[in-house]
Write an enzyme that holds these catalytic residues in place. Sequence first.
Site, PDB file in Angstrom:
ATOM      1  N   TYR A  40       0.817  -1.214   0.000  1.00  0.00           N
ATOM      2  CA  TYR A  40       0.000   0.000   0.000  1.00  0.00           C
ATOM      3  C   TYR A  40       0.857   1.274   0.000  1.00  0.00           C
ATOM      4  CZ  TYR A  40      -3.396   3.348   2.074  1.00  0.00           C
ATOM      5  OH  TYR A  40      -4.195   4.423   2.358  1.00  0.00           O
ATOM      6  N   ASP A  90      12.103 -12.764  -1.583  1.00  0.00           N
ATOM      7  CA  ASP A  90      11.960 -12.514  -0.150  1.00  0.00           C
ATOM      8  C   ASP A  90      13.281 -11.995   0.408  1.00  0.00           C
ATOM      9  OD1 ASP A  90      11.825 -13.328   2.864  1.00  0.00           O
ATOM     10  OD2 ASP A  90       9.783 -13.606   2.111  1.00  0.00           O
ATOM     11  N   ALA A 142       8.987  -3.311   3.796  1.00  0.00           N
ATOM     12  CA  ALA A 142       8.640  -4.733   3.854  1.00  0.00           C
ATOM     13  C   ALA A 142       8.572  -5.199   5.306  1.00  0.00           C
ATOM     14  CB  ALA A 142       9.674  -5.554   3.078  1.00  0.00           C
ATOM     15  N   TYR A 196       4.656  -6.168  17.414  1.00  0.00           N
ATOM     16  CA  TYR A 196       4.878  -5.407  16.187  1.00  0.00           C
ATOM     17  C   TYR A 196       5.647  -4.124  16.467  1.00  0.00           C
ATOM     18  CZ  TYR A 196       3.827  -1.930  12.620  1.00  0.00           C
ATOM     19  OH  TYR A 196       3.931  -0.922  11.707  1.00  0.00           O
ATOM     20  N   PHE A 255       0.949   6.405  12.468  1.00  0.00           N
ATOM     21  CA  PHE A 255      -0.122   5.465  12.766  1.00  0.00           C
ATOM     22  C   PHE A 255      -1.207   5.562  11.724  1.00  0.00           C
ATOM     23  CE2 PHE A 255       0.296   3.444  16.926  1.00  0.00           C
ATOM     24  CZ  PHE A 255      -0.480   2.334  16.685  1.00  0.00           C
ATOM     25  N   ASN A 256      -1.777   4.446  11.376  1.00  0.00           N
ATOM     26  CA  ASN A 256      -2.981   4.361  10.556  1.00  0.00           C
ATOM     27  C   ASN A 256      -2.904   5.154   9.252  1.00  0.00           C
ATOM     28  OD1 ASN A 256      -3.676   3.252  13.130  1.00  0.00           O
ATOM     29  ND2 ASN A 256      -5.819   3.434  12.559  1.00  0.00           N
ATOM     30  N   HIS A 266      -6.582  -2.966   8.678  1.00  0.00           N
ATOM     31  CA  HIS A 266      -6.825  -1.550   8.946  1.00  0.00           C
ATOM     32  C   HIS A 266      -8.319  -1.257   9.041  1.00  0.00           C
ATOM     33  CE1 HIS A 266      -2.648   0.139   7.643  1.00  0.00           C
ATOM     34  NE2 HIS A 266      -2.587  -0.744   8.609  1.00  0.00           N
ATOM     35  N   ARG A 288      -6.883   6.823  17.555  1.00  0.00           N
ATOM     36  CA  ARG A 288      -5.690   6.772  16.713  1.00  0.00           C
ATOM     37  C   ARG A 288      -5.608   8.017  15.829  1.00  0.00           C
ATOM     38  NH1 ARG A 288      -4.789   3.437  19.857  1.00  0.00           N
ATOM     39  NH2 ARG A 288      -4.185   1.258  19.583  1.00  0.00           N
ATOM     40  N   ASP A 314      -3.388  -3.647  22.241  1.00  0.00           N
ATOM     41  CA  ASP A 314      -3.967  -2.404  21.723  1.00  0.00           C
ATOM     42  C   ASP A 314      -3.897  -1.310  22.790  1.00  0.00           C
ATOM     43  OD1 ASP A 314      -4.544  -3.188  19.183  1.00  0.00           O
ATOM     44  OD2 ASP A 314      -6.694  -3.458  19.486  1.00  0.00           O
TER      45      ASP A 314
END
Length: 325
Positions: free
Chosen positions: A11, A51, A74, A140, A168-169, A186, A218, A281
């Site tokens: 993306y 990869d 990546a 993460y 973020f986001n 997402h 967020r 979260d």
Amino acid sequence: MNILVTGGAGYIGSAAAEALLKAGHDVTVYDSLVTGHRGAVPAGATFIEADLSDSHALAKTLTDQKFEAIMHFAAFIEAGESMKDPGRFFHNNVANSLALIETAVRAGVRRFVLSSTAAVYRSSDEPLTEESPLDPTNVYGHTKLMIEQALDWYRQIHGLHFAALRYFNACGALPGRGEDHQPESHLIPLVLRVPLGQSDEAQIYGSDYPTPDGTCIRDYIHISDLVSAHLLALDGLSERDRLIYNLGSGNGYSVREVIETARRVTGHPIPVRELPPRPGDAARLVASSQKVKRELGWTPEHDDLYEIISSAWEWHKSHPKGYTE
């Protein structure tokens, strides 16, 4: 410059690759297509399907031609999944990134731009600055922090210039270029699946967080603004060897606010089901971007949630099956 974009079929990586090409750079996209899409790779970019764990392919790529810089996108990004399968995230996000950095330094690459995350920070009721406490609440975020720290050692020992961009986001869409993760994690594209007829309901994970409406808050940043910051950071590394910046609007939106805005954009009621909170979260993560605005002159142009979701909705309506069409 000749630039290697890892994760350039994803993306944000594909949008960055396209912007680099438009700016006159030569671009090679390196992507395994495990989560990316061949159709997202912009025309004009050289594409290598491999990869980062393939040491032969990686070494060949970095020695067959001379790269001045790497933009590294990546990585696995699902925070909730990282708390279920940490080994997968440590292998891909840490081990593979270390292999990339080491191989790049040996090949003489001088600049490295890391797509990092605001998940490296401790949750806070105030906008996060670059001096806010680092305390990831999920695997993460911890993997991204580990790579930032590794890059700083390579800076000190080998003179590698690096930038770490924490945000973020990522959200929104560009003409012909939108969000299509495999798997999708997402919030905005998941919510938009309901008016597209692909899901029966949106899901809220946790409704008793210490926030005004009980759901997580967020910062949402349009992909075009993210990409412009990456290009500014790349240029900034010509004079400085270490750039760490937050990228955000400084405004936080709760999960309920995002869903309500999507209802207004689409005209669909979007039913909701509330589920237990997911491990890892944080309640609130909103980034302050004053430093990057001051030092690099970054000027984000899209800070309205309605506008952001509208751009995503237009792309999803024209690409209901994503890049597979």
